[in-house]
Design a protein around this motif. Structure first.
Motif, PDB file in Angstrom:
ATOM      1  N   GLU A 122     -20.197 -15.654 -18.671  1.00 21.42           N
ATOM      2  CA  GLU A 122     -18.831 -16.071 -19.257  1.00 21.42           C
ATOM      3  C   GLU A 122     -17.665 -15.323 -18.500  1.00 21.42           C
ATOM      4  N   ASN A 123     -16.820 -15.988 -18.235  1.00 16.52           N
ATOM      5  CA  ASN A 123     -15.609 -15.300 -17.354  1.00 16.52           C
ATOM      6  C   ASN A 123     -14.702 -15.078 -18.571  1.00 16.52           C
ATOM      7  N   ILE A 124     -14.080 -13.816 -19.068  1.00 13.70           N
ATOM      8  CA  ILE A 124     -13.153 -13.866 -20.004  1.00 13.70           C
ATOM      9  C   ILE A 124     -11.978 -13.384 -19.176  1.00 13.70           C
ATOM     10  N   GLU A 125     -10.770 -14.172 -19.397  1.00 15.96           N
ATOM     11  CA  GLU A 125      -9.482 -13.898 -18.555  1.00 15.96           C
ATOM     12  C   GLU A 125      -8.448 -13.330 -19.274  1.00 15.96           C
ATOM     13  N   ILE A 126      -7.720 -12.344 -18.819  1.00 19.38           N
ATOM     14  CA  ILE A 126      -6.563 -11.809 -19.721  1.00 19.38           C
ATOM     15  C   ILE A 126      -5.236 -11.674 -18.445  1.00 19.38           C
ATOM     16  N   ILE A 127      -4.357 -12.032 -18.831  1.00 20.28           N
ATOM     17  CA  ILE A 127      -3.073 -11.933 -17.911  1.00 20.28           C
ATOM     18  C   ILE A 127      -2.465 -10.720 -18.381  1.00 20.28           C
ATOM     19  N   LEU A 128      -2.344  -9.753 -17.709  1.00 17.70           N
ATOM     20  CA  LEU A 128      -1.355  -8.596 -17.978  1.00 17.70           C
ATOM     21  C   LEU A 128       0.014  -8.781 -18.200  1.00 17.70           C
ATOM     22  N   THR A 129       0.434  -8.756 -19.249  1.00 17.89           N
ATOM     23  CA  THR A 129       1.863  -9.061 -19.757  1.00 17.89           C
ATOM     24  C   THR A 129       2.745  -7.820 -19.230  1.00 17.89           C
ATOM     25  N   GLU A 130       4.189  -8.075 -19.300  1.00 14.21           N
ATOM     26  CA  GLU A 130       5.035  -6.976 -18.695  1.00 14.21           C
ATOM     27  C   GLU A 130       4.794  -5.889 -19.723  1.00 14.21           C
ATOM     28  N   GLU A 131       4.538  -5.893 -21.061  1.00 16.89           N
ATOM     29  CA  GLU A 131       4.514  -4.961 -22.090  1.00 16.89           C
ATOM     30  C   GLU A 131       3.247  -4.287 -21.694  1.00 16.89           C
ATOM     31  N   MET A 132       2.028  -4.902 -21.312  1.00 20.50           N
ATOM     32  CA  MET A 132       0.923  -4.101 -20.995  1.00 20.50           C
ATOM     33  C   MET A 132       1.058  -3.254 -19.578  1.00 20.50           C
ATOM     34  N   LEU A 133       1.582  -3.783 -18.601  1.00 23.01           N
ATOM     35  CA  LEU A 133       1.562  -3.091 -17.326  1.00 23.01           C
ATOM     36  C   LEU A 133       3.036  -3.460 -16.807  1.00 23.01           C
ATOM     37  N   PRO A 134       4.133  -2.744 -17.127  1.00 23.40           N
ATOM     38  CA  PRO A 134       5.179  -3.018 -16.539  1.00 23.40           C
ATOM     39  C   PRO A 134       5.583  -3.076 -14.780  1.00 23.40           C
ATOM     40  N   GLU A 135       4.635  -2.294 -14.381  1.00 21.25           N
ATOM     41  CA  GLU A 135       4.792  -1.968 -12.898  1.00 21.25           C
ATOM     42  C   GLU A 135       3.332  -1.821 -12.313  1.00 21.25           C
ATOM     43  N   ASP A 136       3.243  -1.765 -11.004  1.00 26.20           N
ATOM     44  CA  ASP A 136       2.219  -1.656 -10.165  1.00 26.20           C
ATOM     45  C   ASP A 136       1.767  -0.283 -10.659  1.00 26.20           C
ATOM     46  N   ARG A 137       0.586  -0.089 -10.626  1.00 21.72           N
ATOM     47  CA  ARG A 137      -0.122   1.447 -10.738  1.00 21.72           C
ATOM     48  C   ARG A 137      -1.600   1.494 -10.189  1.00 21.72           C
ATOM     49  N   TYR A 138      -1.912   2.857  -9.734  1.00 25.57           N
ATOM     50  CA  TYR A 138      -3.293   3.113  -9.154  1.00 25.57           C
ATOM     51  C   TYR A 138      -4.019   3.497 -10.416  1.00 25.57           C
ATOM     52  N   ILE A 139      -5.099   3.065 -10.513  1.00 25.21           N
ATOM     53  CA  ILE A 139      -6.372   3.169 -11.392  1.00 25.21           C
ATOM     54  C   ILE A 139      -7.097   4.380 -10.990  1.00 25.21           C
ATOM     55  N   LYS A 140      -7.304   5.499 -11.904  1.00 23.75           N
ATOM     56  CA  LYS A 140      -8.077   6.536 -11.619  1.00 23.75           C
ATOM     57  C   LYS A 140      -9.345   6.454 -12.347  1.00 23.75           C
TER      58      LYS A 140
END
Ligand code: HEC
Length: 423
Positions: A164-182
């Motif tokens: 099952e593919n669960i999809e989540i769109i990242l809202t501006e509140e969740m992620l306001p700008e590009d980030r690098y994941i650590k």
């Protein structure tokens, strides 16, 4: 902050081991055994111990009372090297930060302890209790972003294998700008979660089958036995604002009335605050190009990929299914020499370990990586796992089909120098 030694249970030599032997002192729990358990076992063997992506240790070894009844079993599984679970050979000893191995001395000490009555010893000899982080929490540290299902998902009674593919769109509140994941950690919320693969893509991209692996950014995943992924300093996975996250869920259970369960698993992300010199790529070396004939005991599947620029490898993770029997990564260098990077001679579907380098492994420009897998499609294997050895097998999602995903997490070194490689 991540507490590496606690999370990874890195094996260190227990001081005084040989001294105790030499002096002929009795081997006791408090003096000799508890330190070994703390260092190598308690990360999983404690009340609500590490849920290694579905693999939860069935008993706790925090103190003498809990451990004593298991003394014989502990000797058996440590001598056979079943525990602690680690599948790579000596060839890579010392290279991976999540390595879990006991020394010969430690194994002998455990055996002597059990054979001499599994004594408690003097409580004053015991090391301080280890304070383990709350298992409900995140072992990667407090996430900067937790990605939740839009709503809980019901895995129905009839389901045995379900994708099952669960999809989540990242809202501006969740992620306001590009980030690098650590760091990335997946937290399954129910026992029916077999594995999770995460990726990000443009918000309008179609979630699809396995074909379009290049159209999206892999965000790793978890399968039984996988440690959460924490990248070294300077290495990060780019996550663009407004992306769509897809959690590709594989549910697996016995089918039947009353077996249905709700799931609402989570993905936790820790971002880099500092600059990232090495954007990460996660890709398999081999992908989908094989057919295993019926009744083959050791069918070889291989692939080789050449890298024009230098690369820094941060981890390797073979992924096969129930017929997966062995896996190997070999580096071929431009000067003609070769190096065995990772050898897993007895691949175990229940322990899908991501092998994280302590120091990223540098391969010079023009190197190639050759992978080799062995699949067992014989009656022998059918005797202990539910495969049908009478049919030919190709790439496919269900665990009774196969996969040849020899994952590699790496960064391409653009300027030809790897000097800024972090630790
Ligand atoms: C990474 C997690 C992990 C670590 C570390 C670990 N174990 Fe285990 N252990 C498990 C799990 C999960 C099981 C359940 C067995 C299974 O299904 O494979 C288990 C099972 C066992 C069993 C029962 C085997 C049986 O026959 O029922 C023993 C005994 C054991 N472990 C001892 C140890 C000892 C001793 C250490 C340390 C030297 C250790 N384990 C380290 C996860 C771990």
């Amino acid at each position: 902050m991540i507490r590496k030694s606690l999370i990874y249970g890195v094996a260190i030599c227990v001081m005084g081991t040989s001294a105790a032997f030499a002096a002929g002192e009795p081997v006791t729990f408090t003096k000799d055994i508890l330190p070994i358990l703390q260092e190598n076992c308690q990360t999983c063997h404690r009340a609500s111990g590490a849920n290694m992506s579905g693999m939860v240790a069935p008993m706790s070894f925090m103190n003498y009372q809990e451990t004593r009844p298991w003394a014989k079993a502990i000797v058996k599984v440590t001598e056979s090297r079943e525990m602690p679970p680690w599948k790579a050979t000596e060839a890579s000893h010392g290279l991976f930060k999540n390595e879990r191995v006991l020394t010969e001395d430690e194994i002998a000490l455990i055996s002597t302890w059990a054979k001499t009555g599994a004594k408690r010893g003097n409580p004053a000899d015991a090391p301080a209790l280890v304070e383990w982080p709350d298992a409900e929490g995140w072992t990667i540290g407090e996430p900067d972003l937790v990605v939740d299902f839009p709503e809980p998902f019901w895995v129905e009674d009839e389901v045995r294998d379900l994708y099952e593919n669960i999809e989540i769109i990242l809202t501006e509140e969740m992620l306001p700008e590009d980030r690098y994941i650590k760091g990335i950690q997946y937290k399954p919320s129910s026992e029916v979660v077999h594995h999770i693969i995460g990726y990000s893509s443009a918000p309008n991209a179609e979630s699809s089958g396995d074909g379009d692996r290049f159209g999206r950014t892999q965000l790793g995943g978890m399968a039984p036995g996988t440690d959460p992924n924490m990248l070294p300093t300077g290495f990060g996975i780019l996550l663009k604002a407004g992306s769509k996250i897809t959690l590709q869920m594989h549910y697996h259970k016995e089918a039947g009335p009353g077996t249905g369960e709700w799931d609402s698993s989570q993905m936790g992300l820790v971002f880099h605050d500092e600059e990232v010199q090495h954007p990460i790529t996660i890709e398999p070396i081999a992908y989908g190009n094989f057919e295993i004939p019926p009744h083959q005991k050791s069918w070889r599947v291989g692939a080789r990929e050449t890298f024009e620029k230098p690369i820094l490898i941060t981890s390797l993770m073979p992924h096969m299914h129930l017929r997966g029997a062995a896996a190997k990564y070999v580096a071929h260098y431009p000067d003609g020499s070769t190096e065995l990077l990772l050898d897993v001679p007895q691949y175990d579907f229940n322990w899908q370990i991501d092998y994280f380098y302590k120091e990223p492994k540098l391969l010079p420009a023009g190197s190639s990586i050759e992978v080799e897998m062995r699949f067992d499609n014989s009656e022998d294997r059918a005797a202990f796992t539910y495969i049908d050895p009478n049919r030919a097998v190709k790439f496919g999602g269900p665990t009774t089909d196969e996969m040849d995903l020899m994952w590699m997490t790496y960064a391409t070194v653009e300027d030809g120098s790897a000097d800024e490689a972090g630790d």
